[in-house]
Scaffold this motif. Structure first.
Motif, PDB file in Angstrom:
ATOM      1  N   GLN A  76      -9.028  34.669   0.288  1.00 17.68           N
ATOM      2  CA  GLN A  76     -10.305  34.329   0.919  1.00 17.68           C
ATOM      3  C   GLN A  76     -10.989  33.185   0.170  1.00 17.68           C
ATOM      4  N   MET A  77     -10.556  32.971  -1.062  1.00 18.01           N
ATOM      5  CA  MET A  77     -11.128  31.909  -1.892  1.00 18.01           C
ATOM      6  C   MET A  77     -10.353  30.616  -1.690  1.00 18.01           C
ATOM      7  N   LEU A  78     -11.079  29.512  -1.721  1.00 18.27           N
ATOM      8  CA  LEU A  78     -10.435  28.208  -1.661  1.00 18.27           C
ATOM      9  C   LEU A  78      -9.678  27.957  -2.965  1.00 18.27           C
ATOM     10  N   GLY A  79      -8.581  27.199  -2.878  1.00 17.29           N
ATOM     11  CA  GLY A  79      -7.806  26.884  -4.075  1.00 17.29           C
ATOM     12  C   GLY A  79      -8.640  26.165  -5.124  1.00 17.29           C
ATOM     13  N   GLY A  80      -9.454  25.231  -4.688  1.00 21.20           N
ATOM     14  CA  GLY A  80     -10.317  24.506  -5.623  1.00 21.20           C
ATOM     15  C   GLY A  80     -11.320  25.401  -6.298  1.00 21.20           C
ATOM     16  N   THR A  81     -11.755  26.432  -5.603  1.00 23.46           N
ATOM     17  CA  THR A  81     -12.689  27.389  -6.194  1.00 23.46           C
ATOM     18  C   THR A  81     -12.019  28.151  -7.330  1.00 23.46           C
ATOM     19  N   LYS A  82     -10.757  28.467  -7.170  1.00 25.62           N
ATOM     20  CA  LYS A  82     -10.039  29.184  -8.229  1.00 25.62           C
ATOM     21  C   LYS A  82      -9.980  28.346  -9.495  1.00 25.62           C
ATOM     22  N   VAL A  83      -9.815  27.047  -9.345  1.00 28.24           N
ATOM     23  CA  VAL A  83      -9.827  26.135 -10.494  1.00 28.24           C
ATOM     24  C   VAL A  83     -11.227  26.078 -11.097  1.00 28.24           C
ATOM     25  N   LEU A  84     -12.219  25.913 -10.243  1.00 28.99           N
ATOM     26  CA  LEU A  84     -13.613  25.827 -10.690  1.00 28.99           C
ATOM     27  C   LEU A  84     -14.043  27.096 -11.417  1.00 28.99           C
ATOM     28  N   ALA A  85     -13.634  28.255 -10.926  1.00 31.05           N
ATOM     29  CA  ALA A  85     -14.013  29.529 -11.558  1.00 31.05           C
ATOM     30  C   ALA A  85     -13.468  29.628 -12.978  1.00 31.05           C
ATOM     31  N   VAL A  86     -12.222  29.239 -13.182  1.00 29.30           N
ATOM     32  CA  VAL A  86     -11.627  29.286 -14.524  1.00 29.30           C
ATOM     33  C   VAL A  86     -12.296  28.266 -15.430  1.00 29.30           C
ATOM     34  N   GLY A 117      -4.255  36.750 -13.110  1.00 32.96           N
ATOM     35  CA  GLY A 117      -3.632  37.567 -12.077  1.00 32.96           C
ATOM     36  C   GLY A 117      -4.509  38.699 -11.585  1.00 32.96           C
ATOM     37  N   VAL A 118      -5.685  38.855 -12.201  1.00 33.39           N
ATOM     38  CA  VAL A 118      -6.639  39.882 -11.782  1.00 33.39           C
ATOM     39  C   VAL A 118      -7.900  39.168 -11.316  1.00 33.39           C
ATOM     40  N   LYS A 119      -8.770  38.809 -12.253  1.00 35.02           N
ATOM     41  CA  LYS A 119      -9.975  38.063 -11.895  1.00 35.02           C
ATOM     42  C   LYS A 119      -9.646  36.611 -11.545  1.00 35.02           C
ATOM     43  N   TYR A 120      -8.735  36.032 -12.303  1.00 37.43           N
ATOM     44  CA  TYR A 120      -8.445  34.604 -12.186  1.00 37.43           C
ATOM     45  C   TYR A 120      -7.016  34.377 -11.712  1.00 37.43           C
ATOM     46  N   ASP A 121      -6.836  33.333 -10.942  1.00 37.28           N
ATOM     47  CA  ASP A 121      -5.515  32.960 -10.438  1.00 37.28           C
ATOM     48  C   ASP A 121      -4.591  32.663 -11.626  1.00 37.28           C
ATOM     49  N   ALA A 122      -3.434  33.312 -11.653  1.00 40.86           N
ATOM     50  CA  ALA A 122      -2.515  33.186 -12.787  1.00 40.86           C
ATOM     51  C   ALA A 122      -2.018  31.757 -12.973  1.00 40.86           C
ATOM     52  N   ASP A 123      -1.736  31.046 -11.900  1.00 41.72           N
ATOM     53  CA  ASP A 123      -1.254  29.665 -12.012  1.00 41.72           C
ATOM     54  C   ASP A 123      -2.346  28.749 -12.562  1.00 41.72           C
ATOM     55  N   VAL A 124      -3.577  28.979 -12.157  1.00 46.15           N
ATOM     56  CA  VAL A 124      -4.695  28.186 -12.655  1.00 46.15           C
ATOM     57  C   VAL A 124      -4.906  28.462 -14.138  1.00 46.15           C
ATOM     58  N   ALA A 127      -2.241  26.652 -16.127  1.00 42.65           N
ATOM     59  CA  ALA A 127      -2.510  25.212 -16.191  1.00 42.65           C
ATOM     60  C   ALA A 127      -3.643  24.906 -17.166  1.00 42.65           C
ATOM     61  N   CYS A 128      -4.674  25.727 -17.162  1.00 39.29           N
ATOM     62  CA  CYS A 128      -5.801  25.538 -18.071  1.00 39.29           C
ATOM     63  C   CYS A 128      -5.356  25.689 -19.518  1.00 39.29           C
ATOM     64  N   VAL A 129      -4.633  26.738 -19.809  1.00 38.01           N
ATOM     65  CA  VAL A 129      -4.146  26.974 -21.174  1.00 38.01           C
ATOM     66  C   VAL A 129      -3.258  25.812 -21.616  1.00 38.01           C
ATOM     67  N   ARG A 130      -2.370  25.367 -20.732  1.00 41.91           N
ATOM     68  CA  ARG A 130      -1.499  24.222 -21.047  1.00 41.91           C
ATOM     69  C   ARG A 130      -2.312  22.976 -21.388  1.00 41.91           C
ATOM     70  N   ALA A 131      -3.366  22.731 -20.626  1.00 40.83           N
ATOM     71  CA  ALA A 131      -4.203  21.553 -20.874  1.00 40.83           C
ATOM     72  C   ALA A 131      -4.780  21.595 -22.287  1.00 40.83           C
ATOM     73  N   PHE A 132      -5.267  22.757 -22.720  1.00 42.23           N
ATOM     74  CA  PHE A 132      -5.827  22.865 -24.066  1.00 42.23           C
ATOM     75  C   PHE A 132      -4.739  22.785 -25.126  1.00 42.23           C
ATOM     76  N   GLU A 133      -3.585  23.364 -24.852  1.00 44.30           N
ATOM     77  CA  GLU A 133      -2.474  23.273 -25.803  1.00 44.30           C
ATOM     78  C   GLU A 133      -2.011  21.830 -25.989  1.00 44.30           C
ATOM     79  N   GLN A 134      -2.197  21.023 -24.960  1.00 44.03           N
ATOM     80  CA  GLN A 134      -1.793  19.612 -25.016  1.00 44.03           C
ATOM     81  C   GLN A 134      -2.912  18.697 -25.514  1.00 44.03           C
TER      82      GLN A 134
END
Length: 141
Positions: A76-86, A117-124, A127-134
């Motif tokens: 029900q959530m937009l994909g961009g919203t999942k990114v914004l929420a994280v 995978g619960v509150k937050y989209d697992a793929d997002v 990607a977020c964790v990877r960005a900080f690791e990089q």
């Protein structure tokens, strides 16, 4: 654009509440929660359109339905919203607030990992964790 505008609805929340040190009362927190719908109404009123307005509305929703204001679930959530929420959670937890000190980036990343995978989209989250690791870091405006 939705990322820049997501908290515009806080313009309608009294500054005494936004800057209050210490815990908020339930009624104060309710006023803060109203900022998502107020932001949506502001963005729509200036003809910003979709999906920006809807992302502003949804930015505190969680994939498991535990968010607000509408308790949306997963698709029900937009994909961009999942990114914004994280992004919003990581930025908020790693920043100082009048009612609490900054928890730091490690605590913020631990929070999103724990809720992936619960509150937050697992793929997002991945990607977020990877960005900080990089080497990604928040810059001060």
């Amino acid at each position: 654009m939705a990322g820049l505008l997501h908290d515009v609805g806080k313009a309608g929340v009294p500054t005494e509440i936004l800057g209050k040190p210490g815990l908020l009362t339930p009624s104060e927190f309710s006023l803060i929660k109203d900022h998502a719908q107020a932001g949506y109404q502001i963005v729509v009123s200036v003809n910003m359109g979709e999906p920006i307005a809807e992302m502003v509305y949804q930015h505190h929703e969680h994939c498991d339905g535990s968010g607000y204001p509408r308790g949306l679930v997963g698709e029900q959530m937009l994909g961009g919203t999942k990114v914004l929420a994280v992004a919003d959670v990581v930025e908020a937890m790693s920043s100082h607030r009048p009612y609490r000190p900054a928890a730091g980036i490690e605590a913020a990343l631990a929070e999103i990992r724990e809720c992936a995978g619960v509150k937050y989209d697992a793929d997002v989250v991945a990607a977020c964790v990877r960005a900080f690791e990089q080497g990604f870091v928040f810059t001060q405006p």
